[in-house]
Design a protein around this motif. Structure first.
Motif, mmCIF file in Angstrom:
data_model
loop_
_atom_site.group_PDB
_atom_site.id
_atom_site.type_symbol
_atom_site.label_atom_id
_atom_site.label_comp_id
_atom_site.label_asym_id
_atom_site.label_seq_id
_atom_site.Cartn_x
_atom_site.Cartn_y
_atom_site.Cartn_z
ATOM 1 N N ASP A 94 0.835 -1.202 0.000
ATOM 2 C CA ASP A 94 0.000 0.000 0.000
ATOM 3 C C ASP A 94 0.870 1.253 0.000
ATOM 4 O O ASP A 94 0.561 2.237 -0.676
ATOM 5 N N ALA A 97 2.191 1.919 -3.535
ATOM 6 C CA ALA A 97 1.163 2.432 -4.441
ATOM 7 C C ALA A 97 0.798 3.875 -4.095
ATOM 8 O O ALA A 97 0.646 4.719 -4.984
ATOM 9 N N ARG A 151 7.339 -7.111 -2.763
ATOM 10 C CA ARG A 151 6.832 -8.417 -3.183
ATOM 11 C C ARG A 151 7.916 -9.483 -3.055
ATOM 12 O O ARG A 151 7.647 -10.612 -2.608
ATOM 13 N N ARG A 304 -3.245 -0.088 -10.166
ATOM 14 C CA ARG A 304 -4.302 -1.108 -10.132
ATOM 15 C C ARG A 304 -3.878 -2.333 -10.940
ATOM 16 O O ARG A 304 -4.145 -3.478 -10.555
ATOM 17 N N LEU A 305 -3.200 -2.086 -12.064
ATOM 18 C CA LEU A 305 -2.779 -3.174 -12.942
ATOM 19 C C LEU A 305 -1.540 -3.885 -12.410
ATOM 20 O O LEU A 305 -1.482 -5.116 -12.381
ATOM 21 N N VAL A 307 0.077 -3.407 -9.301
ATOM 22 C CA VAL A 307 0.157 -3.694 -7.860
ATOM 23 C C VAL A 307 -1.244 -4.039 -7.354
ATOM 24 O O VAL A 307 -1.842 -3.288 -6.577
ATOM 25 N N PRO A 308 -1.788 -5.162 -7.791
ATOM 26 C CA PRO A 308 -3.157 -5.518 -7.396
ATOM 27 C C PRO A 308 -3.301 -5.781 -5.897
ATOM 28 O O PRO A 308 -4.404 -5.766 -5.367
ATOM 29 N N GLU A 309 -2.159 -6.033 -5.208
ATOM 30 C CA GLU A 309 -2.222 -6.277 -3.769
ATOM 31 C C GLU A 309 -2.578 -5.024 -2.976
ATOM 32 O O GLU A 309 -3.066 -5.103 -1.842
ATOM 33 N N ASN A 311 -4.555 -1.591 -1.833
ATOM 34 C CA ASN A 311 -5.968 -1.253 -1.673
ATOM 35 C C ASN A 311 -6.289 0.034 -2.426
ATOM 36 O O ASN A 311 -5.841 1.107 -2.026
ATOM 37 N N PRO A 312 -7.088 -0.018 -3.507
ATOM 38 C CA PRO A 312 -7.394 1.190 -4.292
ATOM 39 C C PRO A 312 -8.115 2.266 -3.482
ATOM 40 O O PRO A 312 -7.952 3.457 -3.757
#
Length: 346
Positions: A94, A97, A151, A304-305, A307-309, A311-312
């Motif tokens: 998080d 991102a 990651r 979003r693409l 780092v899908p882990e 939280n948007p």
């Protein structure tokens, strides 16, 4: 009076109208693809202007502007990442991102700052337009690299646990090979992001086009520009009001970050613009706005693409629901006053 002037700009008032429309649950909605069209137009217009001015610019000043745009774009997300991790309230994915948003730039905030300076009769250099185009990609790259590092750390920890349980773990060579392929793909995505392509491509077109050819475009990129900006901010007001409902999910620590990080970036940007690049008060104010803004167009889809882990609701609420309104309503006149103080003391 500067803050009041900023509040009474048509573009800001349309942002407020969109916000209110959403709060009172109006049935007003923009067509789904209109926001994308407006964004593309705004990016294209500022790119063409930036390229046109770049063709007439002093080459050394332009190079210095680009260098410091890269410095800001690479440094600010790292500062944001460290600050978030130190709070112990945000996990590394998080944090990566979110920090990418705060090293990148907000075209909407920048354009609102231009409208603010124009309404106040404050002149400014066009080099910040070049910096705007340059600063989009570095922060995305840093965010993706930080996420990849986090990651890999999590994967290494899982491998240790798996080995302790007697489970067969992936070899280090296989992991490194996959990481290399993933990193190459992430870097490619960062450099080929649609917003980056439109902005840089338009700047190149503006720089190499003939002056007579550009003059024919001015009615399209000048005369209707503010009207399109009003429509864009109108839609952003509705989106911001929708995201502000996620405030309770973000928490007090992240909400404070959404205000303190732009203040820090604004101070750094003001110093770079005024003391290092030797811009006027107007030009340095625009650099401060670049340092203070958080992206809500290019970075969210990239995160979003890739780092899908993450939280948007965290990074979207912060960038669009907290930092964007703060900068538009409070930050821009504040950064302008800061640069004015620097000019008076200097």
């Amino acid at each position: 009076m500067g803050s009041l002037t900023n509040l009474l700009l048509p573009a800001v008032l349309f942002f407020a109208l969109g916000f209110v429309a959403r709060v009172i649950k109006s049935d007003l909605r923009f067509p789904p693809d209109l926001a994308k069209v407006l964004s593309i137009y705004l990016l294209m217009a500022i790119g063409l202007h930036g390229g046109y001015e770049l063709a007439k610019a002093d080459i050394m000043t332009a190079v210095n502007s680009i260098v410091w745009a890269l410095v800001l774009g690479f440094t600010l997300p790292i500062i944001g990442y460290i600050a978030l991790v130190l709070t112990r309230k945000v996990n590394p994915m998080d944090a990566a991102a979110i920090s990418a948003h705060y090293g990148s730039v907000s075209a909407g905030t920048f354009l609102t700052a231009i409208a603010y300076l124009d309404s106040a009769g404050v002149s400014y250099e066009t080099y910040p337009l070049i910096m705007l185009a340059v600063m989009e990609s570095p922060a995305i790259i840093v965010g993706l690299l930080l996420a990849a590092k986090a990651r890999m750390s999590l994967a290494a920890r899982d491998d240790v646990v798996a080995a302790g349980d007697g489970t067969t773990a992936m070899s280090a060579d296989d992991g490194n090979e996959n990481d290399a392929h993933s990193m190459a793909a992430l870097l490619r995505d960062a450099f080929t992001n649609g917003s980056v392509v439109v902005l840089i491509g338009s700047m190149i077109i503006g720089a190499i086009s003939t002056p007579s050819g550009m003059e024919k475009l001015f009615p399209f990129i000048d005369d209707i520009f503010m009207g399109v900006l009003c429509l864009f901010l109108f839609d952003m007001g509705m989106v911001a009001a929708r995201r502000i409902g996620d405030f309770r999910k973000v928490g007090l620590v992240l909400a404070a970050f959404g205000v303190l990080m732009p203040l820090l970036g604004g101070v750094v940007g003001a110093y770079v613009g005024f003391a290092i690049l030797d811009f006027s008060v107007g030009g340095a104010t625009l650099v401060a706005v670049l340092g203070a803004s958080a992206s809500y167009i290019a970075v969210p889809p990239a995160m979003r693409l890739a780092v899908p882990e993450a939280n948007p609701s965290f990074y979207l609420t912060l960038s669009l629901g907290i930092t964007f309104p703060f900068n538009v309503l409070v930050g821009i006149p504040l950064y302008h006053s800061l640069v004015q103080s620097m000019a008076m003391s200097g």
